[in-house]
Motif scaffolding. Structure first.
Motif, PDB file in Angstrom:
ATOM      1  N   LEU A 279       2.899  -2.562  -9.798  1.00 57.49           N
ATOM      2  CA  LEU A 279       3.708  -2.098 -10.923  1.00 57.49           C
ATOM      3  C   LEU A 279       4.416  -0.794 -10.605  1.00 57.49           C
ATOM      4  O   LEU A 279       5.591  -0.607 -10.936  1.00 57.49           O
ATOM      5  CB  LEU A 279       2.826  -1.919 -12.160  1.00 57.49           C
ATOM      6  N   PHE A 280       3.706   0.127  -9.955  1.00 57.47           N
ATOM      7  CA  PHE A 280       4.331   1.408  -9.633  1.00 57.47           C
ATOM      8  C   PHE A 280       5.473   1.235  -8.647  1.00 57.47           C
ATOM      9  O   PHE A 280       6.527   1.868  -8.788  1.00 57.47           O
ATOM     10  CB  PHE A 280       3.286   2.364  -9.066  1.00 57.47           C
ATOM     11  N   LEU A 281       5.297   0.391  -7.645  1.00 53.13           N
ATOM     12  CA  LEU A 281       6.364   0.181  -6.669  1.00 53.13           C
ATOM     13  C   LEU A 281       7.578  -0.486  -7.306  1.00 53.13           C
ATOM     14  O   LEU A 281       8.724  -0.146  -6.996  1.00 53.13           O
ATOM     15  CB  LEU A 281       5.842  -0.662  -5.500  1.00 53.13           C
ATOM     16  N   VAL A 282       7.340  -1.421  -8.213  1.00 52.88           N
ATOM     17  CA  VAL A 282       8.452  -2.126  -8.861  1.00 52.88           C
ATOM     18  C   VAL A 282       9.206  -1.210  -9.822  1.00 52.88           C
ATOM     19  O   VAL A 282      10.443  -1.234  -9.894  1.00 52.88           O
ATOM     20  CB  VAL A 282       7.926  -3.378  -9.595  1.00 52.88           C
ATOM     21  N   LEU A 283       8.472  -0.361 -10.552  1.00 51.68           N
ATOM     22  CA  LEU A 283       9.080   0.462 -11.601  1.00 51.68           C
ATOM     23  C   LEU A 283       9.278   1.911 -11.182  1.00 51.68           C
ATOM     24  O   LEU A 283       9.540   2.771 -12.032  1.00 51.68           O
ATOM     25  CB  LEU A 283       8.203   0.419 -12.857  1.00 51.68           C
ATOM     26  N   GLN A 284       9.168   2.200  -9.890  1.00 54.95           N
ATOM     27  CA  GLN A 284       9.226   3.592  -9.431  1.00 54.95           C
ATOM     28  C   GLN A 284      10.534   4.276  -9.807  1.00 54.95           C
ATOM     29  O   GLN A 284      10.543   5.418 -10.254  1.00 54.95           O
ATOM     30  CB  GLN A 284       9.027   3.636  -7.918  1.00 54.95           C
ATOM     31  N   ARG A 285      11.654   3.579  -9.648  1.00 54.73           N
ATOM     32  CA  ARG A 285      12.959   4.183  -9.939  1.00 54.73           C
ATOM     33  C   ARG A 285      13.064   4.556 -11.419  1.00 54.73           C
ATOM     34  O   ARG A 285      13.493   5.662 -11.758  1.00 54.73           O
ATOM     35  CB  ARG A 285      14.064   3.205  -9.548  1.00 54.73           C
ATOM     36  N   HIS A 286      12.672   3.649 -12.297  1.00 60.33           N
ATOM     37  CA  HIS A 286      12.718   3.944 -13.733  1.00 60.33           C
ATOM     38  C   HIS A 286      11.693   5.008 -14.103  1.00 60.33           C
ATOM     39  O   HIS A 286      11.930   5.813 -15.020  1.00 60.33           O
ATOM     40  CB  HIS A 286      12.443   2.673 -14.527  1.00 60.33           C
ATOM     41  N   TYR A 287      10.575   5.024 -13.411  1.00 61.57           N
ATOM     42  CA  TYR A 287       9.519   6.006 -13.673  1.00 61.57           C
ATOM     43  C   TYR A 287      10.026   7.425 -13.419  1.00 61.57           C
ATOM     44  O   TYR A 287       9.823   8.329 -14.234  1.00 61.57           O
ATOM     45  CB  TYR A 287       8.330   5.676 -12.781  1.00 61.57           C
ATOM     46  N   VAL A 288      10.720   7.617 -12.307  1.00 60.50           N
ATOM     47  CA  VAL A 288      11.263   8.943 -11.985  1.00 60.50           C
ATOM     48  C   VAL A 288      12.344   9.332 -12.984  1.00 60.50           C
ATOM     49  O   VAL A 288      12.405  10.472 -13.459  1.00 60.50           O
ATOM     50  CB  VAL A 288      11.803   8.958 -10.541  1.00 60.50           C
TER      51      VAL A 288
END
Length: 298
Positions: A279-288
């Motif tokens: 999940l973190f790898l998939v959503l990393q861009r939105h997370y930042v």
């Protein structure tokens, strides 16, 4: 360098040497880039080493585990057959996590919009009361919450665990959504209202896409917290068939005469970590982008 001719007051500009600024930038980038790369690589190794070691160990032969001869999936088979079965515990954890994410997103989305866009008496006091939940130690609230859930019939219930975890997620989530909405110009709301939208339509069609990174950040944090939480299920769940995966892995450690099955425990840790990493790898861009919301407000 500039030379001034006093007789005609003309300014003669000396030609700039080509390549000098570019070489200085390259040199600076090289001087700072190498230590930065070494430092970040070292930090990455420090954080990744335990996960890689656990993953390798879960497949490797170990004395006292189900995988004693050669490399294989013996530890995972032992984990899958523990008590009610691994799929039951994964399903319990998924239910708790998804309900927590859904409730957290809905409440924080509407609450953040209200705190960011409306003025009402006691607004700041109410927001501080929401944030005050962070000041209370997590474990000290579980016993009173256990009594409340028992009174309403949600004790020993996965839904009760999800409600408790949602409550502890709301302070951070409400704060994130408030700054996400405040980073959006109010003119966007006014333009939507002029075009014929009401408040709900403007919120759904215009503001929701704008705060999407903040929502993804809130949802990711809520999922990671609910998926990995151990204390709340330990206090609130009594039935072994309703245990979440972290609680099941903890119970798996000590089975016969206190002997710890390290192989099955490492397999359980891998199963616990895998959804979080993906999940973190998939959503990393939105997370930042979600964490950057409101950083340059105004």
């Amino acid at each position: 360098m500039a030379l001034t001719d006093t007789s005609s007051t003309r300014t003669i500009v000396a030609p700039r040497l080509k390549g000098t600024p570019r070489m200085s930038r390259r040199t600076t980038r090289l001087v700072w880039g190498i230590p930065y790369g070494v430092f970040t690589a070292a930090i990455a190794i420090i954080f990744l080493y335990p996960l890689v070691w656990t993953t390798v160990s879960s497949f490797s032969p170990q004395a006292g585990s189900a995988q004693t001869d050669g490399w294989g999936f013996g530890n995972y088979v032992s984990l899958a057959n523990f008590q009610a079965g691994i799929w039951v515990y994964i399903g319990n954890s998924l239910f708790v996590s998804l309900v927590t994410v859904l409730l957290t997103l809905v409440v924080s989305f509407l609450g953040g919009y209200a705190f960011a866009r409306f003025q009402f008496p006691g607004k700041n006091v109410l927001f501080l009361l929401v944030l005050a939940i962070l000041m209370v130690p997590y474990a000290t609230l579980l016993i009173p919450l256990y009594v409340i859930l028992n009174a309403v019939g949600l004790q020993n219930s996965l839904l009760g665990v999800a409600l408790v975890l949602t409550m502890f997620q709301l302070p951070f989530s409400m704060f994130m959504m408030r700054i996400s909405f405040e980073s959006i110009p109010r003119e966007l709301d006014e333009a939507a209202l002029v075009d014929g939208c009401n408040s709900f339509s403007a919120l759904w069609r215009v503001l929701l896409p704008a705060v999407k990174p903040g929502l993804i950040t809130v949802g990711l944090f809520a999922f990671l917290t609910a998926w990995n939480d151990f204390i709340a299920p330990l206090i609130l769940i009594n039935d072994t068939n309703r245990m979440t995966l972290p609680l099941a892995v903890a119970n798996l450690r000590g089975q016969v005469m206190g002997v710890i099955d390290y192989g099955a425990t490492e397999a359980g840790v891998v199963v616990l970590a895998l959804p979080c990493v993906v999940l973190f790898l998939v959503l990393q861009r939105h997370y930042v982008r979600g964490f950057m919301s409101g950083a340059f407000k105004g």
